[in-house]
Structure formats: C-alpha cells, structure tokens
Design a protein around this motif. Sequence first.
Motif, PDB file in Angstrom:
ATOM      1  N   SER A 142       0.853  -1.188   0.000  1.00 21.52           N
ATOM      2  CA  SER A 142       0.000   0.000   0.000  1.00 21.52           C
ATOM      3  C   SER A 142       0.894   1.245   0.000  1.00 21.52           C
ATOM      4  O   SER A 142       1.738   1.388  -0.884  1.00 21.52           O
ATOM      5  N   GLY A 166      -0.201  -4.293  -3.211  1.00 25.02           N
ATOM      6  CA  GLY A 166      -1.216  -3.238  -3.176  1.00 25.02           C
ATOM      7  C   GLY A 166      -0.668  -1.925  -3.692  1.00 25.02           C
ATOM      8  O   GLY A 166      -0.624  -0.931  -2.965  1.00 25.02           O
ATOM      9  N   SER A 237     -11.074  -2.552   3.172  1.00 27.89           N
ATOM     10  CA  SER A 237      -9.720  -3.020   2.890  1.00 27.89           C
ATOM     11  C   SER A 237      -9.648  -4.507   2.558  1.00 27.89           C
ATOM     12  O   SER A 237      -8.635  -4.970   2.024  1.00 27.89           O
ATOM     13  N   ARG A 238     -10.705  -5.254   2.873  1.00 27.56           N
ATOM     14  CA  ARG A 238     -10.658  -6.696   2.635  1.00 27.56           C
ATOM     15  C   ARG A 238     -11.882  -7.136   1.841  1.00 27.56           C
ATOM     16  O   ARG A 238     -12.929  -6.489   1.853  1.00 27.56           O
ATOM     17  N   HIS A 294      -0.994  -8.046  -6.164  1.00 24.96           N
ATOM     18  CA  HIS A 294      -2.143  -7.144  -6.038  1.00 24.96           C
ATOM     19  C   HIS A 294      -3.436  -7.941  -6.075  1.00 24.96           C
ATOM     20  O   HIS A 294      -3.587  -8.860  -6.883  1.00 24.96           O
ATOM     21  N   GLY A 295      -4.379  -7.596  -5.213  1.00 33.72           N
ATOM     22  CA  GLY A 295      -5.686  -8.236  -5.198  1.00 33.72           C
ATOM     23  C   GLY A 295      -6.576  -7.726  -6.328  1.00 33.72           C
ATOM     24  O   GLY A 295      -6.645  -6.518  -6.574  1.00 33.72           O
ATOM     25  N   ASP A 298      -9.261  -5.127  -5.065  1.00 29.71           N
ATOM     26  CA  ASP A 298      -8.735  -4.100  -4.173  1.00 29.71           C
ATOM     27  C   ASP A 298      -9.492  -2.796  -4.440  1.00 29.71           C
ATOM     28  O   ASP A 298      -9.399  -2.222  -5.525  1.00 29.71           O
ATOM     29  N   CYS A 301      -6.804   0.512  -3.449  1.00 30.21           N
ATOM     30  CA  CYS A 301      -5.843   0.763  -4.536  1.00 30.21           C
ATOM     31  C   CYS A 301      -6.245  -0.112  -5.726  1.00 30.21           C
ATOM     32  O   CYS A 301      -5.775  -1.255  -5.833  1.00 30.21           O
ATOM     33  N   GLY A 325      -8.818  -8.599  -1.821  1.00 30.27           N
ATOM     34  CA  GLY A 325      -8.901  -7.152  -1.859  1.00 30.27           C
ATOM     35  C   GLY A 325      -7.534  -6.540  -1.611  1.00 30.27           C
ATOM     36  O   GLY A 325      -6.565  -6.883  -2.284  1.00 30.27           O
ATOM     37  N   HIS A 326      -7.447  -5.697  -0.582  1.00 30.21           N
ATOM     38  CA  HIS A 326      -6.238  -4.898  -0.368  1.00 30.21           C
ATOM     39  C   HIS A 326      -5.290  -5.450   0.692  1.00 30.21           C
ATOM     40  O   HIS A 326      -4.083  -5.248   0.612  1.00 30.21           O
ATOM     41  N   SER A 327      -5.804  -6.140   1.676  1.00 32.33           N
ATOM     42  CA  SER A 327      -5.044  -6.455   2.881  1.00 32.33           C
ATOM     43  C   SER A 327      -4.014  -7.562   2.674  1.00 32.33           C
ATOM     44  O   SER A 327      -4.261  -8.528   1.949  1.00 32.33           O
TER      45      SER A 327
END
Length: 347
Positions: A142, A166, A237-238, A294-295, A298, A301, A325-327
């Motif tokens: 991130s 991320g 975030s998830r 990267h998810g 996400d 981001c 996702g992002h986490s």
Amino acid sequence: MSKISACRCHISVHNSIWVGIQTMSASMQIPTPRAMFPDIEPYETGMLKVSDIHTVYYEQCGNPDGKPVIFLHGGPGSGFTQRDRTFFDPSVYRIVLMDQRGAGKSTPPAEIRENTTWLLVSDIETLRQKLGIERWMVFGGSWGSTLALVYAIKHAERVKALILRGIFTVRRKEVIWLYQDGGTYIFPDEFEGFMKPIPEVERFDLMGAYYRRLTGYDKDKQVAAAKAWSRWEMAISRLYLDQDNLSRAEADNWALQFARLECHYFVHGAFLEKDDWILANVDKIRHIPTTIIHGRYDIICPVVTAWDLHKVFPEADFHIVPDAGHSNREPGIQTQLLNACDKYKDL
C-alpha cells in the motif's frame, strides 16, 4: 404435455439449478493461506533521532547475521505490527522494521510538521547506515509500496530486491477514486458514514474538508474526523469485512495517526515533483529483482495501478490474486508474499 408433467419438469429444472448453486457455493470457500512464520520477539529495539522534532522507533528480529530486509508499513500512519515480523524466515533474514515519522511508537505521534516522503526516504537511509547494512531487500505494501518505490528510485544501489503489494503511486486519480468519487459506487453504505462529519456544502472536496478538521484546533472534531476517515478504509480493505479491522478505527490515538498523516500526504500529492513521478522514473530500478502482488478486488488501490506499473516494469514478477482485496492478511496475498520472501532467500 399434461399440466402435471409440465409442473414436474419445471420442478426438476429448479432442483437441478439449486443443486448446481449448492455445489458452486461449496467450491467457493475461502482458500487456506500458507502459514506465517512463528511469532518472534526483537533482539534489538531503538529510538533514532532524525530531526529536531522527530524520533523514529525501529527494531531488529530474526538472524543478526542473516540477509537484511526492511519492512515498510502502510498508511502513512498505520505503524507496523508484531505480525509483520512473521512474513520472513527468521533463520534466514535479518528483519528490520521501522515506524515512520508520527506513526506507531515514533514520537511525537501524528505530527505532520517535517513529515514528507523525501524525509521518510532520508530516515530509511539513516537507519541503514546506523545498522551497518550495505544492501537490503525492501518489502512494502500500500503506502509502503509507494515508499519502497521512491526509496529504490533514489537509492537503487542499496536495494537487493523489492516485494511490493497493493500498488499505490499517489496519482491524483487514485486519491480521488478513494476519497471522492469511486469507492462510493461499491460501498455506498460505508461512504455515507465517511461523508457524515462533513457538511453538504463542503462535500465537493472531501479531502480538503477533512484536512481542515484533522489539522484544526478542536480536538473533539479532530478525533471524530479521524475515526470516520479510518473506518472508511478499514471497512473496505478486505474482500470480507473484518471486525478486528473496524475496531482499530475506534482507538483515538491510532485513528489520529492514521488519518492525519494520510490526509497530510495525499492533500500534498505525497510531495512528489509531478503526478506520475514514480511511473516516470521506473527505468532506474528495472534491473532490481522485483515481485508485484495485487488483489483483483482491491477497492483502496484499484488493480489498474499495479497494471500500469507492470507495463513500465515488465521484468518484475507480476501476480494478480483473483480472490482478494487490499489487505496482506487475505489468504491469496499472504501466500504470495511468503512465496516471494522465499524466492529471494539466496540473493
């Protein structure tokens, strides 16, 4: 065909569809992640004076004679956690973690004076020199990916490898997506909570409105704004909502660090010289072994930023995790990060 036969046929089709849905649902279970390494305690902790105002906290874990790696946390402002030590094999890696200016155990908390990307890069170099490390691997997710990229561009000769998760390059469109007009289309319920502290007349520029409150003199308004800002990000975030994440946003001190520093950096475009500064300078680091993770889903981001980085950095290993996702706590992302750390053990 009789009415009874037609009815039976109709029921049979519906039963077949229902069985198919049940089978598909059973196969769509959350994947089991690769296990993190066991919890460890630091063998050294310290406070490093980096300016007249700021002192940053750092620690070292794992093998004192191992391969050096620095973990760069997100936010800016989130600080690192005990769990962040456990991405790395402690028998192989000399693990360095640092709370950036104003974050975590660094002092003073939530301080935005003398706090820019370039000063954080300088702090990383100061810490490297203090610890007597010639070159190290840099791991960031991130905002940590932003800082890792900027650090590598400025000090490529000090970077053995990059692990980036991320991807965030702080372009204006990325920030607008998150705080003004983007994520709201996917999480409209949570976005209403994000807008709630801001009067309707100011909502055309939510970041500016938050910045005024987060840097104002009214402590109660600061805390209320910080909690709303922090909840918005923790909620999205998830891939699956995490109640533990939401509880972080309720802690006054953590929320103030997270929200004040993020807003400070993003209102100022991370203090970069131009909007696409990172992507425009990637040629300087294309020789560095790099993994990008990267998810697909996400929201903080969006994956398009990772794709843009991939296009100008095709040499890097590139992984889109299809069910994340992002986490870094999501199963597929956690597994890919651990695999990347293993890959670079022999560098």
